[in-house]
Write a protein that holds these residues in place. Structure first.
Motif, PDB file in Angstrom:
ATOM      1  N   LEU A  12      15.056  53.391  27.715  1.00  0.00           N
ATOM      2  CA  LEU A  12      13.601  53.279  27.819  1.00  0.00           C
ATOM      3  C   LEU A  12      13.228  52.413  29.009  1.00  0.00           C
ATOM      4  CD1 LEU A  12      10.879  53.985  26.515  1.00  0.00           C
ATOM      5  CD2 LEU A  12      11.128  51.978  25.069  1.00  0.00           C
ATOM      6  N   PRO A  17       5.421  51.308  26.493  1.00  0.00           N
ATOM      7  CA  PRO A  17       6.035  50.293  25.632  1.00  0.00           C
ATOM      8  C   PRO A  17       7.509  50.124  25.952  1.00  0.00           C
ATOM      9  CG  PRO A  17       5.659  52.329  24.411  1.00  0.00           C
ATOM     10  CD  PRO A  17       5.042  52.516  25.757  1.00  0.00           C
ATOM     11  N   VAL A  18       7.985  48.898  25.736  1.00  0.00           N
ATOM     12  CA  VAL A  18       9.349  48.566  26.133  1.00  0.00           C
ATOM     13  C   VAL A  18      10.262  48.405  24.916  1.00  0.00           C
ATOM     14  CG1 VAL A  18       8.408  47.384  28.158  1.00  0.00           C
ATOM     15  CG2 VAL A  18       9.071  46.052  26.148  1.00  0.00           C
ATOM     16  N   ILE A  20      12.308  47.045  21.959  1.00  0.00           N
ATOM     17  CA  ILE A  20      12.122  45.957  20.990  1.00  0.00           C
ATOM     18  C   ILE A  20      13.492  45.394  20.642  1.00  0.00           C
ATOM     19  CG2 ILE A  20      11.145  45.324  18.762  1.00  0.00           C
ATOM     20  CD1 ILE A  20       9.547  47.915  18.830  1.00  0.00           C
ATOM     21  N   PRO A  66      -6.055  43.238  16.395  1.00  0.00           N
ATOM     22  CA  PRO A  66      -5.360  44.489  16.066  1.00  0.00           C
ATOM     23  C   PRO A  66      -5.867  45.624  16.945  1.00  0.00           C
ATOM     24  CG  PRO A  66      -6.384  43.514  14.099  1.00  0.00           C
ATOM     25  CD  PRO A  66      -6.936  42.811  15.312  1.00  0.00           C
ATOM     26  N   THR A  68      -5.147  47.547  21.262  1.00  0.00           N
ATOM     27  CA  THR A  68      -4.239  47.742  22.389  1.00  0.00           C
ATOM     28  C   THR A  68      -4.754  46.957  23.592  1.00  0.00           C
ATOM     29  OG1 THR A  68      -5.465  49.572  23.319  1.00  0.00           O
ATOM     30  CG2 THR A  68      -3.870  50.113  21.597  1.00  0.00           C
ATOM     31  N   GLN A 200       3.114  45.417  23.241  1.00  0.00           N
ATOM     32  CA  GLN A 200       4.210  46.352  23.561  1.00  0.00           C
ATOM     33  C   GLN A 200       4.733  46.193  24.983  1.00  0.00           C
ATOM     34  OE1 GLN A 200       1.062  47.068  23.832  1.00  0.00           O
ATOM     35  NE2 GLN A 200       0.674  48.812  25.131  1.00  0.00           N
ATOM     36  N   THR A 207       3.336  48.474  19.826  1.00  0.00           N
ATOM     37  CA  THR A 207       1.919  48.465  20.172  1.00  0.00           C
ATOM     38  C   THR A 207       1.089  48.046  18.959  1.00  0.00           C
ATOM     39  OG1 THR A 207       2.368  50.367  21.572  1.00  0.00           O
ATOM     40  CG2 THR A 207       0.072  49.914  21.085  1.00  0.00           C
TER      41      THR A 207
ATOM     42  N   ASN B  32      10.578  51.208  20.268  1.00  0.00           N
ATOM     43  CA  ASN B  32       9.491  51.928  20.922  1.00  0.00           C
ATOM     44  C   ASN B  32       9.994  53.199  21.595  1.00  0.00           C
ATOM     45  OD1 ASN B  32       7.305  50.238  20.314  1.00  0.00           O
ATOM     46  ND2 ASN B  32       7.844  48.807  21.953  1.00  0.00           N
ATOM     47  N   PRO B  66      -5.877  52.766  17.054  1.00  0.00           N
ATOM     48  CA  PRO B  66      -5.122  51.519  16.822  1.00  0.00           C
ATOM     49  C   PRO B  66      -6.060  50.383  16.491  1.00  0.00           C
ATOM     50  CG  PRO B  66      -4.609  52.494  18.983  1.00  0.00           C
ATOM     51  CD  PRO B  66      -5.834  53.182  18.455  1.00  0.00           C
ATOM     52  N   THR B 250      -2.052  53.572  24.581  1.00  0.00           N
ATOM     53  CA  THR B 250      -0.775  53.553  23.861  1.00  0.00           C
ATOM     54  C   THR B 250      -0.924  53.477  22.341  1.00  0.00           C
ATOM     55  OG1 THR B 250      -0.089  52.191  25.729  1.00  0.00           O
ATOM     56  CG2 THR B 250       1.515  52.528  23.979  1.00  0.00           C
ATOM     57  N   PRO B 251      -0.374  54.449  21.629  1.00  0.00           N
ATOM     58  CA  PRO B 251      -0.369  54.356  20.166  1.00  0.00           C
ATOM     59  C   PRO B 251       0.852  53.554  19.709  1.00  0.00           C
ATOM     60  CG  PRO B 251       0.635  56.406  20.813  1.00  0.00           C
ATOM     61  CD  PRO B 251       0.238  55.702  22.095  1.00  0.00           C
ATOM     62  N   SER B 252       0.827  53.162  18.455  1.00  0.00           N
ATOM     63  CA  SER B 252       2.007  52.538  17.858  1.00  0.00           C
ATOM     64  C   SER B 252       2.954  53.654  17.415  1.00  0.00           C
ATOM     65  CB  SER B 252       1.613  51.689  16.649  1.00  0.00           C
ATOM     66  OG  SER B 252       2.760  51.450  15.847  1.00  0.00           O
ATOM     67  N   GLN B 254       5.643  53.293  15.884  1.00  0.00           N
ATOM     68  CA  GLN B 254       6.102  53.010  14.527  1.00  0.00           C
ATOM     69  C   GLN B 254       5.097  53.532  13.495  1.00  0.00           C
ATOM     70  OE1 GLN B 254       6.067  50.856  17.081  1.00  0.00           O
ATOM     71  NE2 GLN B 254       8.268  50.709  17.414  1.00  0.00           N
TER      72      GLN B 254
END
Lengths: 401, 401, 401, 401
Positions: A12, A17-18, A20, A66, A68, A200, A207, B32, B66, B250-252, B254
């Motif tokens: 990745l 997003p990076v 985790i 909560p 982005t 993220q 995220t 991610n 999000p 960016t969505p989560s 997870q």
């Protein structure tokens, strides 16, 4: 549930997003909890103190929203400005463009300072605008610390100097989405009024948490700012901070524990060591790009970004094909070129919880992809250049000495 | 990292956030991913189709934002209304109060219809207001399907009938935060224009996804609504839906995989069976309350909620002490009484992925706590009443027959 | 992957494998590691020291063997005895029977002392055998501390006293599979020579680690014992202990981290508090059984087990049907009656990381199942009896006071 | 809990335990279950059928034993042989040595055929021994398919041909610990009587499951074999297979679900594609070693192993220092040289769920370590050689085409 399984790990290397870290994934593997029990406020209190450290602020007030990065932008703007307010904003790539678009749609009067994509913010123009603005009509200077689309890092210390030169009271709002926890950032020293990032990015979380930090001046401004807001309203947070229950609405329990683990990792490594690691990996990446005979989209060294490198491909190659092929053949995720540079650049994100061999694996993959798409790269050349640098400069892992 | 460890499991009976099923926790235990790879849009496309099923809509457009329930409210309002617009809104408890507060702070002209806490929305007043509004100044009727603070479920079908009776074009906006996926909800049949819920409620996910569904009429309204919005703007979502990339930001990852798992569980059990299970557990809880000689805060059976029961304690007892003690002695998390009913009621949430023995364990705990705080409860009495009902009415688990 | 999904949690009340606490599951959610790196030995060294605490020994040598309780038995026997050696072994239920069968199949000469199932080991016969054995032909006394099939706890201190009375040098081998970490056990004080347990019992881990602890006398015996063994050979472990690399073959990294977390939880709660909690839950269970008008398989109070209760059902009921129905209707896992008591008893396991409300939920479930199968139980009666005791005796959770 | 944290991922390139794919980690993140419920046997039944596929057998009987490879060896031997039985066994490296040691300690009469470390089994000597053994005193031929210490793969088809040439009835016992699921293995076609592997090798699970498969001839032999055994006794397994409850003692629920997930991944990729992938990565590794100017410990191409490469270092370098430094500086885990080749070789494991870029990252790391310890490697040279091969030979990921 894994729609496109490939053997081995996904590599990745998008600029968010990076990846985790496993300890963070573990910390988040948990059921929900009642956020009104005494436990969650106790935990939140410490988190808020610790979050200030990543901004290098002691006087700021952090908010864990909560949302982005986009929501964090909106929080920064709507809490400090009123419709019609004049902002100066720098357009240097896709993300600064989107923030400017947001400013316009929220009803502000945006004074756009545009640079060629690949260049940093034109601070000379800022200086002249501030010089001319003796009436102080400019309410805020909005700048992206690190433009993720072009790999350009702006000089925030210089922005502060310019503001100070003209003794200008404009708020200094900084998008630190792809910089904070990875590049040198000093909220108090540089007099930043609102800084923000997303979970993220360099924090290496999922995220879902927009992390915003407001200076006392920004908090003051929020008391009179007339932009409509409820979800993003700092006032509600501050009310619950004062009550000691901390949350105006339900936080993600998982992200709170994840943030705890992420901060623990950052502090264990040491924030300055983390920044140094990003510098090392950024330099290694640029050496590889040079060895491949390709151009960095970033036009001058002063703007080189240590979190993302945008690589310009020759005109006969479609950079999107590079990204597609990397994913289809080598399970390597690279960043697309966006908007003006679509098809012309691909991006290597090198931020977050990464180490040398992960990066070298990525660079080896990029070489193969370049060959796949017909670019006459010498295989191994980028890895050789990067590893020559890394072999000289990588410290031993402190906990293993 | 677990600040307040107690042996055994926490018994989570607040009305949200609720217990996350293990298969959902598993699905979310992951790194991610690049949300711009072909995989995430492919997954999102199916998710959006499946999410419509929990709203019982075929014509609606869902948005997976999000944010929290508060943000979902804001999305519903700002996309459909303009500052100054008149709404009719029912104040029946803390959460309807907060939504009304949001409407006011976002600049709408809110016509508040108040009921005593413990009663449902006064629909007779709605009828008279609509009757009087021949000029159609009322732009939206805003109603909480299930008021989480008092355990009151409003009759949405009746709201629709009243709107139809007067042929009134007002938008019908529904807060389904503690109802959708747990109580009978029919977006298309009841002509709801915007419905919304939060991931941490009956869907049994972590907090962080506001799920909003808009009717074609609401989508049409969003084209002219003048409320400032960017983060919550449906337009950006729709633009990316049309591009096939689906995400404006960016969505989560997870939460997307978690939603997939949560929907799979819902569909495996069957949405109607899930609703029936909530009805069973709700009824069992009320029977226990009756056996304890305590009063339900909800004043009439027509409003009884199957997702949360607010229990009124005798004046000589502080309900907050019940909640504190349940947590301190039995690792049982109950809901506090809020605002007007603070200290007077405690709440048992019985929504989400729960079964009979979990509830009976909770009820046994409540009995002990009641005794702890000096209420002369007969231990076992509530469990006896609830289990007599459950033993008659619980079906075999289909997959195990 | 979840073959038989039911809504809500499974209520796991078999006497092993037991519920794994979430912090332990989290600690085990990890990739493999090189067990020859410096990290794993460093971790192992501390683990071995800490494991001695659960045996209450300072002089013992612990072995963490990748096996089950059955393998731990085999390790205890083959390392200390030679084919043809005489053992005295007590047959009081299915698990002591299996251990005796193992002793016989491994070539030992087993002197079986049988009791009626439901009674403890007949220690009078032990005394007479030792008295008669002036030639010291008895090489080992093998006893199950807690017979999981009948819920019988033997008096180990008394066994030691008898051995001492006759000054008999036999080794004292103890199966502590369903006792250690849950019942009072004192290896050094009671002069136990080999004690063992399995990870999936009171330690609340997954199956896969047989934990064996050997006294200096047992270690001495292992030097001359002639039973063939390699996998189970303590010698190989000791060789690697001395090398400081600790592992003769590959351990489960996940179980090591899991054990670390499990011990941390035990020590945080306090081993004596854990034992007291088991005593409390055991007593509560027995009160419920009495309230239901059912008989405890264990015939005298002196043998009552605090980790498992075997409940005798009336002759007109098949206890296996109770177990099946509990699982099919209420997602409740109970233990079957085994061998001689098959169909006649069902078992409630109450060991491991459990709390009061979990147990009460289970008891409420058992009541409903009893009614389901035609037993005229008064619903709520068992819960009433158990909770009357628990409400008087449950301490506050220390970390929450 | 992570004793030696370093940023980024650990690069695990020991030849076992290997990297666990994330879907497998997810599948194992779960509570215990009652293995006597109907669910676990149902799952086990399918698992046993599916496990036969990785051995390429239809007539074999598999056993999933809660043990390691060492225990699997012991299971193979004690179930088929009696003390005093003559075995022919090949000593070609540390793991074949350990197996021979086990055979001797279990009381067999081992006829050791030794080769220089780095060479394969001497099959000519096998032929002459079989030719001489007209009395059929040789009861078993024991061979390691892939010697993990030296990276030598033996030719099993040839062993079978030799046995057939002499019409010799000896059992053919194969240690497939570092081969099965990675190298071509054909139990039925090659007439292997017992084959075995460990979960933590190419199956990419945690340690803890010894997977043994017995031919009908081996099962027949087990009926008369006189070696003492209980824990490892196939008879108990077969008894419970016939009962349909499958487990003579408690299995690890987590490993069962993990095995399910691991097999699903193997079958999705296709076992032959998995083997081809190992061949590709093995070849790439050997090309890198050649480019570095270093020698492969394996002396001839016919023995080259596709799961592990043992690299010989120049005499002036201590290979253990390479392993230590790789871990301390680059978070890279390599295999030590063992016993005779300690200090002389280091090993790169390339088995299990790995892909090209992971391997190239490892090779880039090895290059830097070589330079660190004073070997005059040209940085990038190994990566260049490996990636030239991989860029030509890596297929697209099928699910992404």
């Amino acid at each position: 549930m894994d729609y496109v399984y490939g053997p081995g790990r996904n590599h990745l290397f998008v600029p968010g997003p990076v990846n985790i870290p496993d300890p963070v994934i573990r910390a988040m593997t948990r059921n929900n909890e009642d956020y009104r029990s005494p436990a969650v406020p106790a935990m939140t209190k410490i988190l808020l103190e610790d979050v200030k450290k990543i901004f290098k602020t002691t006087s700021g007030t952090p908010f864990l929203i909560p949302t982005t990065g986009t929501g964090a932008w909106e929080s920064a703007l709507t809490n400090t400005l009123s419709p019609g307010d004049r902002t100066v904003s720098f357009l240097i790539g896709q993300f600064s463009l989107l923030w400017i678009d947001q400013q316009q749609r929220l009803g502000f009067n945006v004074d756009v300072v545009e640079s060629e994509w690949g260049q940093g913010a034109n601070l000379d123009i800022l200086a002249s605008k501030l010089a001319a603005d003796t009436a102080h009509t400019i309410k805020a200077v909005c700048i992206v610390h690190n433009e993720t689309a072009t790999g350009v890092t702006n000089n925030l210390a210089k922005v502060r100097r310019i503001l100070d030169n003209y003794n200008h009271p404009a708020l200094f709002l900084v998008d630190g989405v792809s910089s904070i926890c990875a590049l040198d950032f000093r909220m108090d020293e540089w007099g930043v009024d609102v800084a923000l990032t997303g979970s993220q990015k360099a924090l290496s979380l999922p995220t879902g948490m927009g992390i915003v930090c407001a200076s006392p001046k920004a908090i003051e401004a929020s008391k009179t700012a007339k932009s409509y807001r409820v979800f993003f309203d700092w006032k509600d947070y501050i009310k619950f901070y004062n009550l000691g229950t901390f949350w105006p609405y339900t936080p993600s329990i998982q992200l709170l524990y994840g943030l705890r683990a992420a901060l623990d990792l950052l502090f264990e490594e040491g924030l300055d060591n983390v920044i140094e690691r990003h510098s090392r990996l950024g330099k290694a990446t640029r050496l590889a790009v040079e060895a491949w005979g390709l151009k960095n989209c970033t036009q001058k060294e002063e703007w080189f970004s240590d979190t993302v490198t945008a690589v310009v491909v020759p005109p006969y190659i479609d950079s999107s094909e590079i990204v597609r092929r990397a994913w289809k053949r080598y399970n390597l995720s690279l960043g697309l070129g966006l908007n003006k540079v679509a098809g012309k650049v691909f991006r290597i994100g090198h931020l977050g919880n990464l180490n040398e061999l992960q990066l070298l694996g990525c660079l080896a993959g990029v070489e193969m992809v370049l060959k796949d798409v017909g670019y006459p790269v010498k295989l191994g050349s980028g890895v050789a250049a990067a590893s020559a640098f890394l072999q000289n400069n990588t410290p031993l892992i402190p906990s293993r000495i």
